[in-house]
Write an enzyme that holds these catalytic residues in place. Structure first.
Site, PDB file in Angstrom:
ATOM      1  N   ASN A  16      -5.134 -10.219  -3.810  1.00 35.88           N
ATOM      2  CA  ASN A  16      -5.085  -9.545  -2.329  1.00 35.88           C
ATOM      3  C   ASN A  16      -4.493  -8.097  -2.494  1.00 35.88           C
ATOM      4  O   ASN A  16      -4.570  -7.234  -1.627  1.00 35.88           O
ATOM      5  CB  ASN A  16      -3.932 -10.297  -1.746  1.00 35.88           C
ATOM      6  N   GLY A  42      -4.695  -4.196  -3.737  1.00 37.70           N
ATOM      7  CA  GLY A  42      -5.459  -3.062  -4.228  1.00 37.70           C
ATOM      8  C   GLY A  42      -4.625  -1.950  -4.401  1.00 37.70           C
ATOM      9  O   GLY A  42      -4.016  -1.343  -3.757  1.00 37.70           O
ATOM     10  N   HIS A  43      -4.595  -1.590  -5.948  1.00 39.19           N
ATOM     11  CA  HIS A  43      -3.665  -0.497  -6.352  1.00 39.19           C
ATOM     12  C   HIS A  43      -4.682   0.638  -6.639  1.00 39.19           C
ATOM     13  O   HIS A  43      -5.661   0.196  -7.669  1.00 39.19           O
ATOM     14  CB  HIS A  43      -3.019  -1.289  -7.542  1.00 39.19           C
ATOM     15  N   GLN A  52       2.024  -6.099  -3.010  1.00 35.31           N
ATOM     16  CA  GLN A  52       2.384  -6.091  -1.665  1.00 35.31           C
ATOM     17  C   GLN A  52       3.659  -5.084  -1.477  1.00 35.31           C
ATOM     18  O   GLN A  52       4.004  -4.475  -2.333  1.00 35.31           O
ATOM     19  CB  GLN A  52       2.669  -7.628  -1.218  1.00 35.31           C
ATOM     20  N   LYS A  73       1.724   2.268  -5.166  1.00 41.74           N
ATOM     21  CA  LYS A  73       2.241   1.799  -6.287  1.00 41.74           C
ATOM     22  C   LYS A  73       1.384   2.109  -7.353  1.00 41.74           C
ATOM     23  O   LYS A  73       1.886   2.573  -8.530  1.00 41.74           O
ATOM     24  CB  LYS A  73       2.525   0.110  -6.242  1.00 41.74           C
ATOM     25  N   ASP A 102       0.704  -1.050   0.090  1.00 48.40           N
ATOM     26  CA  ASP A 102      -0.030  -0.063  -0.009  1.00 48.40           C
ATOM     27  C   ASP A 102       0.717   1.290  -0.283  1.00 48.40           C
ATOM     28  O   ASP A 102       0.445   2.237   0.475  1.00 48.40           O
ATOM     29  CB  ASP A 102      -1.067  -0.066   1.219  1.00 48.40           C
TER      30      ASP A 102
HETATM   31  P1  GDP Z   1      -0.744   0.428  -3.427  1.00 47.37           P
HETATM   32  O1  GDP Z   1      -1.513  -0.877  -3.173  1.00 47.37           O
HETATM   33  O2  GDP Z   1       0.619   0.554  -3.305  1.00 47.37           O
HETATM   34  O3  GDP Z   1      -1.022   0.809  -4.978  1.00 47.37           O
HETATM   35  O4  GDP Z   1      -1.406   1.464  -2.579  1.00 47.37           O
HETATM   36  P2  GDP Z   1      -2.803   1.506  -1.940  1.00 47.37           P
HETATM   37  O5  GDP Z   1      -3.698   2.071  -3.444  1.00 47.37           O
HETATM   38  O6  GDP Z   1      -3.422   0.284  -1.453  1.00 47.37           O
HETATM   39  O7  GDP Z   1      -2.869   2.849  -1.040  1.00 47.37           O
HETATM   40  C1  GDP Z   1      -2.214   3.885  -1.314  1.00 47.37           C
HETATM   41  C2  GDP Z   1      -3.292   4.952  -0.789  1.00 47.37           C
HETATM   42  O8  GDP Z   1      -2.900   6.394  -0.640  1.00 47.37           O
HETATM   43  C3  GDP Z   1      -4.445   5.239  -1.786  1.00 47.37           C
HETATM   44  O9  GDP Z   1      -5.884   5.424  -1.376  1.00 47.37           O
HETATM   45  C4  GDP Z   1      -4.032   6.360  -2.818  1.00 47.37           C
HETATM   46  O10 GDP Z   1      -4.949   7.060  -3.367  1.00 47.37           O
HETATM   47  C5  GDP Z   1      -3.301   7.167  -1.690  1.00 47.37           C
HETATM   48  N1  GDP Z   1      -2.298   7.995  -2.056  1.00 47.37           N
HETATM   49  C6  GDP Z   1      -1.228   7.645  -2.810  1.00 47.37           C
HETATM   50  N2  GDP Z   1      -0.271   8.742  -3.111  1.00 47.37           N
HETATM   51  C7  GDP Z   1      -0.713   9.643  -2.030  1.00 47.37           C
HETATM   52  C8  GDP Z   1      -0.103  10.731  -1.708  1.00 47.37           C
HETATM   53  O11 GDP Z   1       0.873  11.352  -1.961  1.00 47.37           O
HETATM   54  N3  GDP Z   1      -0.850  11.651  -0.520  1.00 47.37           N
HETATM   55  C9  GDP Z   1      -2.099  10.912  -0.352  1.00 47.37           C
HETATM   56  N4  GDP Z   1      -2.710  11.713   0.872  1.00 47.37           N
HETATM   57  N5  GDP Z   1      -2.755   9.916  -0.493  1.00 47.37           N
HETATM   58  C10 GDP Z   1      -1.992   9.060  -1.626  1.00 47.37           C
HETATM   59  P1  IMO Z   2      -0.945  -4.168  -2.189  1.00 43.00           P
HETATM   60  O1  IMO Z   2      -0.591  -4.766  -3.681  1.00 43.00           O
HETATM   61  C1  IMO Z   2      -0.955  -4.468   2.045  1.00 43.00           C
HETATM   62  C2  IMO Z   2      -1.140  -8.432   3.740  1.00 43.00           C
HETATM   63  C3  IMO Z   2      -2.400  -9.080   4.294  1.00 43.00           C
HETATM   64  C4  IMO Z   2      -1.812 -10.188   5.373  1.00 43.00           C
HETATM   65  C5  IMO Z   2      -0.761 -10.884   4.453  1.00 43.00           C
HETATM   66  C6  IMO Z   2      -0.884 -11.886   3.677  1.00 43.00           C
HETATM   67  O2  IMO Z   2      -2.167  -3.384  -2.386  1.00 43.00           O
HETATM   68  O3  IMO Z   2       0.271  -3.614  -1.478  1.00 43.00           O
HETATM   69  P2  IMO Z   2      -2.530 -12.542   1.793  1.00 43.00           P
HETATM   70  O4  IMO Z   2      -4.029 -12.357   1.478  1.00 43.00           O
HETATM   71  O5  IMO Z   2      -1.441 -12.431   0.772  1.00 43.00           O
HETATM   72  O6  IMO Z   2      -2.341 -14.015   2.190  1.00 43.00           O
HETATM   73  O7  IMO Z   2      -2.349 -11.894   3.063  1.00 43.00           O
HETATM   74  O8  IMO Z   2      -0.266  -9.716   3.546  1.00 43.00           O
HETATM   75  N1  IMO Z   2      -1.296  -8.209   2.222  1.00 43.00           N
HETATM   76  C7  IMO Z   2      -1.215  -6.773   1.832  1.00 43.00           C
HETATM   77  N2  IMO Z   2      -1.133  -5.731   2.815  1.00 43.00           N
HETATM   78  N3  IMO Z   2      -1.008  -4.546   0.699  1.00 43.00           N
HETATM   79  C8  IMO Z   2      -1.372  -5.446   0.066  1.00 43.00           C
HETATM   80  O9  IMO Z   2      -1.166  -5.570  -1.559  1.00 43.00           O
HETATM   81  C9  IMO Z   2      -1.367  -6.742   0.446  1.00 43.00           C
HETATM   82  N4  IMO Z   2      -1.471  -8.203   0.019  1.00 43.00           N
HETATM   83  C10 IMO Z   2      -1.506  -8.855   0.936  1.00 43.00           C
HETATM   84  O10 IMO Z   2      -3.113  -7.871   5.069  1.00 43.00           O
HETATM   85  O11 IMO Z   2      -1.068  -9.437   6.509  1.00 43.00           O
HETATM   86 MG    MG Z   3      -2.728  -1.638  -1.856  1.00 46.83          MG
END
Ligand code: GDP
Ligand code: IMO
Ligand code: MG
Length: 426
Positions: free
Chosen positions: A38, A40-41, A222, A16, A13
């Site tokens: 798993n 969520g981008h 991840q 990415k 998270d």
């Molecule tokens: P990923 O899994 O690495 O793609 O990241 P996620 O999408 O799960 O989580 C990142 C969260 O931070 C999302 O809700 C994005 O919209 C948000 N986000 C990304 N860059 C920024 C930033 O620079 N500032 C803020 N406030 N939010 C951001």
């Molecule tokens: P992105 O790509 C954050 C965490 C789960 C759990 C562990 C194992 O959005 O960054 P799994 O479902 O893979 O067996 O879970 O890994 N986890 C993540 N945490 N971002 C993710 O993906 C994750 N994918 C799995 O919360 O602790």
């Molecule tokens: Mg994510």
């Protein structure tokens, strides 16, 4: 051309999805190399927020082709619903998306097994997303999994039946209620849907693109601290999330890897169980969660929050061979008058180290912090030259400690809230 890799250096998270979308216009191909639903981008532009789980984050850029690599575990049911959501936006998904025949299939019983296995672990549960990731990779490694290419064969129903029967036996041992009939129609419908897409030998596709001189970005899911080998085992995911995973997950040889973009938040978060040395269980942690909107993109669970952790970042940089760092969510730290940076750990015997101990969980670790001045102002609409001096000082402190240049600072979730810094040689 070389294949650049973008991956998370923390516990996932990091942002990415946003950055792959920002960078995608520079690339002919974006390829996911591991993980599955798993992930969520999140991407934001034109006032709309999109969350992708299995589809690569280059999908919104018309000139970019997207590949789901062999290292991915693909759930056809999730795939169908993701595509249906995207089709509302008039994207050319069908001609811009290619799926490796060697990607592993997640079938509905994998999700049930995930639940059963987590339940059996009780207090020691991993905190899995329950998307069937562990069980599907178990079947892959156990050499009994089904692959995307199998759906094209007339023997697919028979192979599926065999795997379902095997899962049914395990679920029975777990006393887990299960009826295949409830899942079969939906799954087979999703499989038929999947067959309408380009199912390819993606290793040939990618290597021929490399030969042609195309630019390719490998998108990780991840984060490195969730890697099956190098993460905080057993509280990890079931794949190699590190740069090496891009080679095995795409069929790209190590000599073809170019830049490695390591992405991290200006602080730390973690969702699910497992050690987190700098976790804040106080009002600062709550404020970070609120300001950063730190709730899981896949499960909605609140993310645990804490200060940045340099020993673990140094470790991730080392394992991945990071060449450029990308710092996300700088705006979230604007609420703090001063900002802590964990530069080392104090161990139970009083010694200090900037290396990760073998067992982060049982080892009694106290983070040792340096404290830096906060910038305490909004970063909205600022360009590089307008960044507050305290933020520049934070960035320069991290660059010195981590010994890798920070070439991008993100100041908000939208595509446009991105500052590209002049790239200095490390
Ligand atoms: P990923 O899994 O690495 O793609 O990241 P996620 O999408 O799960 O989580 C990142 C969260 O931070 C999302 O809700 C994005 O919209 C948000 N986000 C990304 N860059 C920024 C930033 O620079 N500032 C803020 N406030 N939010 C951001
Ligand atoms: P992105 O790509 C954050 C965490 C789960 C759990 C562990 C194992 O959005 O960054 P799994 O479902 O893979 O067996 O879970 O890994 N986890 C993540 N945490 N971002 C993710 O993906 C994750 N994918 C799995 O919360 O602790
Ligand atoms: Mg994510």
């Amino acid at each position: 051309m070389k294949v650049d890799v973008l991956l998370g250096l923390q516990w996932g998270d990091e942002g990415k999805g946003k950055i792959v979308d920002v960078m995608a216009p520079r690339y002919d191909v974006v390829a996911r190399f591991q993980g599955g639903p798993n992930a969520g981008h999140t991407l934001e532009f034109d006032g709309i927020k999109h969350v992708l789980h299995q589809i690569p984050s280059g999908i919104f850029r018309p000139g970019t082709r997207n590949v789901i690599g062999n290292g991915v575990v693909l759930d056809p049911v999730v795939f169908k619903s993701e595509i249906e959501k995207l089709e509302k936006y008039n994207l050319d998904v069908r001609s811009n998306l290619f799926i490796s025949k060697k990607a592993t299939l997640i079938i509905p019983t994998h999700r049930l097994l995930d639940q059963a296995q987590e339940k059996a672990k009780g207090e020691n549960k991993i905190g899995s997303t329950l998307k069937g990731i562990g069980p599907s990779y178990q079947d892959k490694i156990g050499r009994q999994g089904l692959r995307v290419g199998d759906v094209l064969s007339s023997s697919f129903p028979e192979k599926l039946r065999k795997l379902v029967d095997h899962h049914a036996r395990i679920l029975k041992e777990h006393d887990f209620p299960f009826s295949w009939v409830e899942h079969e129609a939906g799954f087979m419908d999703a499989v038929s849907f999947l067959k309408q897409f380009s199912l390819i030998d993606s290793e040939y596709f990618l290597n021929s693109e490399i030969k042609k001189g195309s630019t390719i970005l490998a998108e990780g899911a991840q984060g490195s601290l969730l890697d099956i080998d190098f993460g905080s085992y057993p509280f990890v995911t079931s794949s190699n999330t590190v740069t090496a995973g891009a080679c095995t997950g795409l069929g790209v040889a190590p000599r073809h890897i170019g830049e490695v973009f390591g992405i991290f938040k200006a602080y730390s978060t973690r969702v699910g169980s497992g050690p987190f040395p700098t976790e804040l269980l106080d009002t600062d942690g709550e404020a970070m969660r609120k300001e950063g909107n730190e709730y899981g993109s896949t499960t909605g669970r609140p993310r645990r929050c804490g200060w940045i952790d340099l020993p673990s970042l140094k470790y991730s940089i080392m394992i991945n061979g990071v060449t450029q760092l990308l710092m996300m969510k700088a705006d979230v730290l604007s609420i703090f008058p001063s900002i802590k940076v964990c530069t080392r750990y104090r161990l139970a015997d009083g010694t200090e180290t900037d290396q990760l101990p073998y067992e982060l969980i049982h080892e009694n670790i106290t983070p040792v912090y340096d404290e830096l001045k906060g910038w305490n102002c909004s970063l909205k609409g600022l360009n590089e030259a307008q960044l507050p001096p305290a933020l520049n000082a934070y960035v320069e402190f991290l660059e010195r400690e981590l010994d890798v240049p920070i070439s991008l600072i993100s100041t908000g979730p939208d595509r446009s809230e991105t500052i590209h810094r002049f790239r200095r040689e490390a």
